[in-house]
Write an enzyme that holds these catalytic residues in place. Sequence first.
Site, PDB file in Angstrom:
ATOM      1  N   ARG A 278      33.923  44.691 -41.948  1.00  0.00           N
ATOM      2  CA  ARG A 278      33.686  45.653 -41.310  1.00  0.00           C
ATOM      3  C   ARG A 278      32.503  45.317 -40.353  1.00  0.00           C
ATOM      4  O   ARG A 278      31.344  44.956 -41.298  1.00  0.00           O
ATOM      5  CB  ARG A 278      32.693  47.144 -40.756  1.00  0.00           C
ATOM      6  CG  ARG A 278      33.135  48.234 -39.906  1.00  0.00           C
ATOM      7  CD  ARG A 278      32.946  49.395 -39.516  1.00  0.00           C
ATOM      8  NE  ARG A 278      32.181  50.109 -38.579  1.00  0.00           N
ATOM      9  CZ  ARG A 278      30.812  49.834 -38.307  1.00  0.00           C
ATOM     10  NH1 ARG A 278      29.970  49.747 -39.243  1.00  0.00           N
ATOM     11  NH2 ARG A 278      30.458  50.384 -36.364  1.00  0.00           N
TER      12      ARG A 278
ATOM     13  N   ASP B 114      17.614  53.157 -31.781  1.00  0.00           N
ATOM     14  CA  ASP B 114      17.392  51.569 -31.972  1.00  0.00           C
ATOM     15  C   ASP B 114      16.131  51.865 -30.736  1.00  0.00           C
ATOM     16  O   ASP B 114      15.796  52.772 -29.851  1.00  0.00           O
ATOM     17  CB  ASP B 114      18.832  50.829 -30.822  1.00  0.00           C
ATOM     18  CG  ASP B 114      20.048  50.857 -32.163  1.00  0.00           C
ATOM     19  OD1 ASP B 114      19.711  50.988 -33.085  1.00  0.00           O
ATOM     20  OD2 ASP B 114      20.710  50.703 -31.741  1.00  0.00           O
TER      21      ASP B 114
ATOM     22  N   HIS C 194      21.797  56.875 -35.566  1.00  0.00           N
ATOM     23  CA  HIS C 194      22.732  56.841 -36.012  1.00  0.00           C
ATOM     24  C   HIS C 194      22.476  56.068 -37.311  1.00  0.00           C
ATOM     25  O   HIS C 194      21.645  55.530 -38.009  1.00  0.00           O
ATOM     26  CB  HIS C 194      23.154  56.711 -34.924  1.00  0.00           C
ATOM     27  CG  HIS C 194      22.568  54.701 -33.981  1.00  0.00           C
ATOM     28  ND1 HIS C 194      21.293  55.051 -33.182  1.00  0.00           N
ATOM     29  CD2 HIS C 194      22.948  53.824 -34.955  1.00  0.00           C
ATOM     30  CE1 HIS C 194      21.095  54.276 -33.380  1.00  0.00           C
ATOM     31  NE2 HIS C 194      22.394  53.172 -33.900  1.00  0.00           N
TER      32      HIS C 194
ATOM     33  N   HIS D 240      18.586  55.696 -38.271  1.00  0.00           N
ATOM     34  CA  HIS D 240      17.512  55.227 -37.450  1.00  0.00           C
ATOM     35  C   HIS D 240      17.615  55.671 -35.746  1.00  0.00           C
ATOM     36  O   HIS D 240      19.198  56.537 -36.077  1.00  0.00           O
ATOM     37  CB  HIS D 240      17.299  53.588 -37.356  1.00  0.00           C
ATOM     38  CG  HIS D 240      18.306  52.699 -37.015  1.00  0.00           C
ATOM     39  ND1 HIS D 240      19.786  52.480 -37.648  1.00  0.00           N
ATOM     40  CD2 HIS D 240      18.388  51.834 -35.952  1.00  0.00           C
ATOM     41  CE1 HIS D 240      20.661  51.787 -37.267  1.00  0.00           C
ATOM     42  NE2 HIS D 240      20.327  51.565 -36.160  1.00  0.00           N
TER      43      HIS D 240
HETATM   44  O1  LIG Z   1      27.761  48.359 -37.546  1.00  0.00           O
HETATM   45  C1  LIG Z   1      26.977  49.840 -36.873  1.00  0.00           C
HETATM   46  O2  LIG Z   1      28.456  50.672 -36.583  1.00  0.00           O
HETATM   47  C2  LIG Z   1      26.266  50.178 -36.126  1.00  0.00           C
HETATM   48  C3  LIG Z   1      25.016  49.225 -36.190  1.00  0.00           C
HETATM   49  C4  LIG Z   1      23.514  49.382 -35.785  1.00  0.00           C
HETATM   50  O3  LIG Z   1      23.241  50.329 -36.036  1.00  0.00           O
HETATM   51  C5  LIG Z   1      22.284  48.220 -35.350  1.00  0.00           C
HETATM   52  O4  LIG Z   1      22.719  47.839 -35.595  1.00  0.00           O
HETATM   53  O5  LIG Z   1      21.264  48.963 -34.903  1.00  0.00           O
HETATM   54 FE   LIG Z   2      21.378  51.032 -34.285  1.00  0.00          FE
END
Ligand SMILES: O=C(O)CCC(=O)C(=O)O
Ligand SMILES: [Fe+2]
Length: 355
Positions: free
Chosen positions: A289, A218, A279, A216
């Site tokens: 994680r 952001d 990403h 996606h």
């Molecule tokens: O956890 C991650 O590395 C990515 C999180 C992410 O892309 C988001 O919360 O929009």
């Molecule tokens: Fe994100």
Amino acid sequence: MPSLSHDHYFDLSSALHVPDSHTWPTSSLHDHPTATGEADAIPIIDISGPNAASLIAACRSCGVFYATGHGVPARLLHDVELQVRRLFSLPLHRKLLAAPCSGSVSGYGRPPLSSFFPKLMWSEGFTLSGDPLPVASKLWPHDYSRFCELIEEYYKEMKKLAERLIKLMLLSLGLDEDEMDRVGPVKELLRATDVLQLNSYPACPDPERAMGMAAHTDSALLTILHQSDGTDGLQVLRDGEGSGPAHWAGVPPLPGALVIIVGDLFQILSNGRFQSSRHRAAVSRADHRVSIAYFIGPPEDVKIGPVGSLVDQGRGPEYRPVTWPEYLGIRAHLFDSALASVTLCGMTEDAEKND
Ligand SMILES: O=C(O)CCC(=O)C(=O)O
Ligand SMILES: [Fe+2]
């Protein structure tokens, strides 16, 4: 009342296998090769250094960089991460007590992107918008104050950093201080809307078949991401000039650095000079994680459109102005095509003359 029930949830942390509901097709997991090599090294920028703006200019097409020299105390990052782990380690039935009430986004649940995909992701999320107390007191009725204090401090530090970053990014586009002060998001930074998204990716018995967070961009202006040390997960799509054929590049945790991700609204604001970064997050067989994403956008009533001095007079603006809520509404329907739907067809002077 919270709308989620225990039955709809599967406790990822005690799973012995990946059920069909969470098994992603190879075509989405391996839509592009995944590479981790020197050529993919994500830029590391000391934002307290004299060349920060020109270094940021070089990351425009990549849409992501590590920021060092950011001034956020290491102690705060560490303590907030401990609280995030404390939250996600609660039993599922306790976390579900803090599922969002209708009309609010704050609370525990699946990642907000989940509704766009037929398969479930190997992650759980906790969204915080505004005062953390109402949701924290549902999780820990007698022991929420440390969580709330730290989250409040984190918001303050993140907002300060976001302001610095937005100014540096505009400076990198050649805007001077006067011009910058007239730009909506800078003028309105004190009223900015911000959201914290806490993400938890429990260890997964079969990481090759699961997706932590699907691909996606952001939606906000930018995201400041803290990720736990020692476990890889975040990947960005690189398909810009000079980075070879499209591939997923790892953005492993770099001790002390925060990851800065350009969002769709910054792409609009910069008239396409900065590209928002696509990403996703992979999961690990051994480690749990966590990541903390801070999203900053304009106040709800402020429209974001291309800055005048970045608009080519012949072509006109590349995007139409939108407020953040309006853009989120478009994404709720169109998801990946949202940015394309607010893109205007540039008109050349010749085309205009021929009209
Ligand atoms: O956890 C991650 O590395 C990515 C999180 C992410 O892309 C988001 O919360 O929009
Ligand atoms: Fe994100």
